[in-house]
Design an enzyme around this catalytic site. Structure first.
Site, PDB file in Angstrom:
ATOM      1  N   ILE A 129      48.184  43.107  38.419  1.00 36.04           N
ATOM      2  CA  ILE A 129      47.701  43.345  36.734  1.00 36.04           C
ATOM      3  C   ILE A 129      48.917  43.687  36.098  1.00 36.04           C
ATOM      4  CG2 ILE A 129      46.601  45.456  35.598  1.00 36.04           C
ATOM      5  CD1 ILE A 129      44.846  45.737  37.889  1.00 36.04           C
ATOM      6  N   THR A 153      49.308  50.997  39.191  1.00 35.85           N
ATOM      7  CA  THR A 153      49.522  51.365  40.757  1.00 35.85           C
ATOM      8  C   THR A 153      47.864  52.092  40.986  1.00 35.85           C
ATOM      9  OG1 THR A 153      49.995  53.755  40.768  1.00 35.85           O
ATOM     10  CG2 THR A 153      51.823  51.915  40.970  1.00 35.85           C
ATOM     11  N   LYS A 193      42.517  55.016  38.609  1.00 35.02           N
ATOM     12  CA  LYS A 193      41.511  56.112  38.657  1.00 35.02           C
ATOM     13  C   LYS A 193      41.877  57.356  39.042  1.00 35.02           C
ATOM     14  CE  LYS A 193      38.186  53.060  39.943  1.00 35.02           C
ATOM     15  NZ  LYS A 193      38.589  51.649  39.756  1.00 35.02           N
ATOM     16  N   VAL A 240      36.991  52.427  33.831  1.00 36.33           N
ATOM     17  CA  VAL A 240      35.407  51.906  34.316  1.00 36.33           C
ATOM     18  C   VAL A 240      35.288  50.617  33.281  1.00 36.33           C
ATOM     19  CG1 VAL A 240      33.146  52.714  33.647  1.00 36.33           C
ATOM     20  CG2 VAL A 240      34.798  54.575  33.868  1.00 36.33           C
ATOM     21  N   ALA A 242      36.803  47.875  33.541  1.00 37.61           N
ATOM     22  CA  ALA A 242      38.080  47.100  33.108  1.00 37.61           C
ATOM     23  C   ALA A 242      38.155  46.816  31.690  1.00 37.61           C
ATOM     24  CB  ALA A 242      37.967  45.658  34.181  1.00 37.61           C
ATOM     25  N   LEU A 272      35.848  45.964  29.650  1.00 31.07           N
ATOM     26  CA  LEU A 272      34.763  46.166  28.719  1.00 31.07           C
ATOM     27  C   LEU A 272      34.729  47.392  27.945  1.00 31.07           C
ATOM     28  CD1 LEU A 272      31.892  45.404  31.064  1.00 31.07           C
ATOM     29  CD2 LEU A 272      32.759  43.794  29.296  1.00 31.07           C
ATOM     30  N   ASP A 324      33.691  53.595  44.904  1.00 31.02           N
ATOM     31  CA  ASP A 324      34.291  53.155  43.452  1.00 31.02           C
ATOM     32  C   ASP A 324      33.314  53.316  42.394  1.00 31.02           C
ATOM     33  OD1 ASP A 324      36.454  51.896  41.798  1.00 31.02           O
ATOM     34  OD2 ASP A 324      34.898  50.048  41.928  1.00 31.02           O
ATOM     35  N   LYS A 356      33.806  56.276  39.261  1.00 32.01           N
ATOM     36  CA  LYS A 356      33.260  55.746  38.056  1.00 32.01           C
ATOM     37  C   LYS A 356      32.543  56.791  37.181  1.00 32.01           C
ATOM     38  CE  LYS A 356      34.883  50.980  38.410  1.00 32.01           C
ATOM     39  NZ  LYS A 356      34.474  49.596  38.828  1.00 32.01           N
ATOM     40  N   GLY A 378      38.629  42.178  37.497  1.00 34.36           N
ATOM     41  CA  GLY A 378      39.612  41.237  37.561  1.00 34.36           C
ATOM     42  C   GLY A 378      40.747  41.674  37.132  1.00 34.36           C
TER      43      GLY A 378
END
Ligand code: ADP
Ligand code: MG
Length: 821
Positions: free
Chosen positions: A479, A558, A582, A612, A614, A616, A681, A685, A800
């Site tokens: 990333i 990270t 997160k 939450v 990515a 969006l 995960d 979120k 992604g």
């Protein structure tokens, strides 16, 4: 006729002197020239040091003296390797005279101000002799001792010029000069003589003044001050890297600037010019073709673009002297006495502030004059001090910063506000602020150690059209790399929007590269690989503290708890944090509350929209709804890209395990796919969304259904996990078939409703928005007061590398929009 003055900074080495000679010879082609020179750089200080050492009986004065001897002999050798007998002899005679005086001082063990002046006159006399001899090789030249031209009172070390006699002497010399062949006089700066023949000086670094005295007496066409910078800058360029050249200054502006500490011009420079319209030009011996700064009232009027502030200056070594009167004292007459006393002691008061309570007066005075001022006040107010009717306190270690410009008076209130805003944000305490009597400046007093920072910040807030954000990236993984690529690709477009992103630090778990001027993003990988610096947060913060102005953001790419543990260190330095990590947001509640209040207290932003969905805009939409006062009844969604893929593709034809394997091949799973199946995960979120809504929730409050069969849950990943999972295919298939029979589909859904959070596998009617997911999409629905009948739906790729990096990049832009400069 033009006067050209060369300061010590232009005379540092023989090579510089050669460059100076070239400049003079070029000018003399156009017009007759008179040259004024300072001592070689550093020599004036060495001479004063010699005198002090000699007076204190310290033998080291001989060492310093020998250094001076060598410096001048070396210059002669380099400049005049042959035919140098005359100049060597003249130099030796001067040095002989100097050594005799020093011997006298070391015998007497005292040095008078007169002797100081005499000793420091040798710097200019030596340099002017050598420069004249060198120039003489190319053009007829004459050494001129300014003691025959500049007549002064006997106020040693700061002598007042007797202009009538001085002007006559200068004009007489020049007329005589004209009758001889064309020649260049090389005149000593800085020194003068009393009527009865004693050597005086015009104040430290006052050769600029000598040049204007001579230029004004001769009605020169222009006076040029040659130095080591391109002209007068918007701030001292050695302290403010963003400073820029000011092409034109009015005389008043220049006077104010020199008085308030712009070292490039001596404060007395303008005295002879007030009723003469002689343009003064500041030029650079290192860059002679550059036009420099023109100081002239006529030219400035043609300057169309007028700005309120022209330049920012600083005076160091200021002590605030705080005088207080108490009780029955007649305050106004006492204050009058105070000023009279200080004026009689020749104390220069930079600023006067009336404090509260109203019997308080605060004076900004140079540290060097404080003992004298103190003594004078103690003598005058002896009685009042004894009876405690008056007190004096001192606050040392202060600097005055002055913002100067002809148009300041129109905008003073605005400017004061702007400065407070710029400084307040970074916790620079302004001890006093005042609009100067000339109305051409606004000054403020701050602690000296904050001077450079303050200068840079004020400069930026007045002059920079750019918003600069310094970025340090922790975690240059997939990333992080994609983010750097995005920054690199967008940088030109951003510059057009007046935004500068400077990536000044990149780290991975082992190494780091730091460069506050910006890391080359073309080849950061190689630089990081080749770096010998190991990743160390303390070192990183130390480097970042060198950034004098501009906002800083740390981007944590990270997934590490240890980086989160260091967030407070960044926050304390007022570094904003942007992250897809997160971990911070799921800390135990008390720790999370503490961290959030730290962000608030230090006015730092924490941007984590990618936590939450990515790229969006899930968190941003939630924030928006909340800030509009909407009531959130329910949030329901498919929040894991991996689980979305699995249930979008699991149709019973291929086993659940095989579909999971496909996802692994597509790089969509964690190294241990049980992490995805655990649903944790999604649980995290949900917690983040819940906390955004103000719920005081812990991760343990979220019900999370683990899809990993009990038998496969151990600590280590089973070696044949996919085969083992196949043994449970019947259970998955039964669940799927049952759903299909009811016309439903299976989805792993996270729900927030009625203060409860659940993440579980659910049957969803096939016409429900959540049933419409494809690929690995995230879908989230908000049922709210405003969106009641039809929920608000956000749908798209929610995982992604690319999407996340883009999300982080948009957080960077969002941060910039929140910052005022
Ligand atoms: P010289 O020896 O030529 O007289 P100085 O050292 O006295 O030179 O003055 C030049 C220096 O003044 C520059 O190198 C610069 O660091 C400093 N300076 C301070 N303020 C300013 C300013 N506003 N513009 C230009 N130079 C400045
Ligand atoms: Mg100077």
């Amino acid at each position: 006729m033009r006067v050209m003055k060369f300061g010590g900074s232009s005379l540092a080495t023989p090579e510089r002197i050669q460059a100076v000679a070239d400049i003079i010879l070029e000018n003399v082609k156009d017009e007759t020239v008179a040259v004024v020179v300072s001592a070689f750089q550093g020599v004036s200080n060495q001479l004063l040091e010699c005198a002090k050492l000699a007076a204190s009986g310290d033998k080291r004065h001989e060492e310093v003296y020998q250094g001076i001897v060598k410096r001048h002999h070396d210059a002669i050798q380099t400049l005049l390797p042959a035919n140098n007998e005359a100049i060597t002899q003249a130099t030796n005679e001067l040095l002989q005279e100097l050594t005799e005086i020093l011997q006298g001082i070391s015998l007497l063990k005292e040095v008078t101000v007169g002797a100081y002046d005499h000793i420091s006159s040798f710097g200019e006399r030596l340099s002017a002799n050598i420069i004249a001899a060198y120039l003489n090789k190319y053009y007829p030249t004459e050494y001129v001792d300014s003691r025959s031209l500049i007549i002064t009172d006997d106020n040693h070390m700061h002598a007042g010029v007797l202009f009538e006699q001085t002007n006559v002497a200068i004009q007489r010399y020049y007329d005589d000069c004209q009758t001889r062949q064309p020649l260049i006089p090389v005149i000593t700066g800085y020194i003068g003589k009393t009527v009865d023949g004693r050597t005086t000086t015009l104040g430290r670094n006052s050769s600029d003044y000598s040049a204007t005295i001579i230029g004004a007496a001769l009605d020169a066409s222009r006076i040029e001050i040659w130095t080591d910078v391109d002209g007068v800058y918007s701030a001292d360029p050695s302290l403010v890297s963003a400073a820029f050249i000011i092409p034109h200054l009015s005389l008043d502006e220049a006077i104010e600037l020199s008085y308030y500490g712009a070292k490039v011009l001596h404060p007395s420079t303008f005295i002879p010019l007030t009723d003469k319209k002689i343009p003064l030009v500041i030029k650079n011996t290192f860059n002679p073709t550059y036009p420099g700064t023109l100081i002239s009232d006529m030219e400035v009027n043609r300057d169309k673009k007028k700005t309120a502030a022209k330049s920012i200056t600083a005076i160091d070594d200021i002590t605030l002297l705080i005088w207080r009167g108490f009780g029955e004292l007649d305050v106004s007459s006492t204050i009058e006495r105070l000023f009279k006393t200080l004026s009689a002691a020749s104390i220069n008061i930079f600023l006067v502030l009336e404090g509260s309570p109203k019997h308080t007066i605060c004076l900004a005075i140079s540290r060097h004059e404080i003992p004298l001022a103190r003594k004078a006040i103690q003598r005058e107010f002896n009685l009042e001090l004894q009876h405690e009717l008056v007190s004096i306190d001192e606050q040392p270690g202060q600097s005055i910063i002055a913002i100067i410009g002809d148009e300041m008076k129109m905008l003073a209130p605005d400017i004061a506000g702007k400065m407070f805003q710029a400084l307040g944000k970074v916790q620079i305490n302004v001890n006093a602020i005042i609009q100067g009597a000339s109305e051409r400046n606004v000054s403020l007093v701050i602690d000296s150690h904050q001077k450079t920072r303050a200068l840079n910040l004020i400069h930026q807030s007045f002059f920079s059209e750019f918003k600069t954000l310094f970025i340090v990236l922790i975690g240059a993984g997939r990333i992080g790399s994609a983010l750097l690529q995005e920054i690199r690709e967008q940088s030109m477009a951003l510059l057009q929007r007046k935004i500068k992103l400077v990536v000044c630090g990149i780290t991975n778990s082992r190494k780091m590269i730091l460069n506050i001027d910006g890391i080359d993003l073309e080849n950061w990988q190689q630089l990081l690989e080749a770096s010998s610096e190991s990743f160390d947060t303390t070192q990183l913060l130390k480097t970042l503290s060198q950034i004098q102005c501009g906002n800083i953001a740390m981007v944590d790419c990270t997934a590490s708890d240890s980086v989160v543990a260091n967030y407070p260190l960044f926050i304390q330095k007022r570094i904003h944090i942007i992250t897809p990590n997160k971990r911070a947001n799921v800390l135990p509640l008390t720790q999370w509350n503490k961290l959030m209040s730290q962000f608030k207290r230090h006015h730092c932003y924490f941007l984590c929209r990618t936590n939450v969905g990515a790229g969006l805009p899930i968190l941003t939409v939630l924030e928006d709804l909340l800030s509009c006062g909407d009531t959130i009844y329910k949030i329901e969604g498919i929040l894991s890209g991996t689980l979305s893929y699995l249930f979008n593709h699991y149709d019973g034809k291929r086993s659940f395990s095989e579909v999971l394997k496909d996802a692994e091949k597509l790089n969509m799973t964690e190294p241990d796919p049980r992490e995805d199946l655990s649903g944790m995960d999604v649980g995290r979120k949900l917690l983040i969304l819940a906390r955004k809504m103000g719920w005081s929730a812990e991760l343990s409050d979220v019900y999370v259904q683990n899809l990993v069969p009990e038998a496969l849950r151990g600590k280590d990943k089973p070696t044949h996990f996919f085969e083992d999972l196949n043994h449970f295919e019947a259970e998955f298939k039964d669940r799927l078939r049952a759903a299909h029979q009811r016309g439903n589909v299976l989805r792993y859904v996270g729900t927030l409703e009625n203060q409860t959070a659940t993440a579980e596998l659910k049957e969803i009617p096939s016409n429900h928005p959540l049933a419409l997911s494809v690929h690995s999409d995230n879908i989230i629905t908000f049922t709210t007061g405003h969106y009641h009948e039809t929920p608000l739906v956000i749908r798209g790729p929610g995982a992604g590398v690319e999407c996340t990096a883009l999300g982080v990049f948009s957080d960077i832009l969002k941060l910039l929009s929140k910052l005022s400069h």
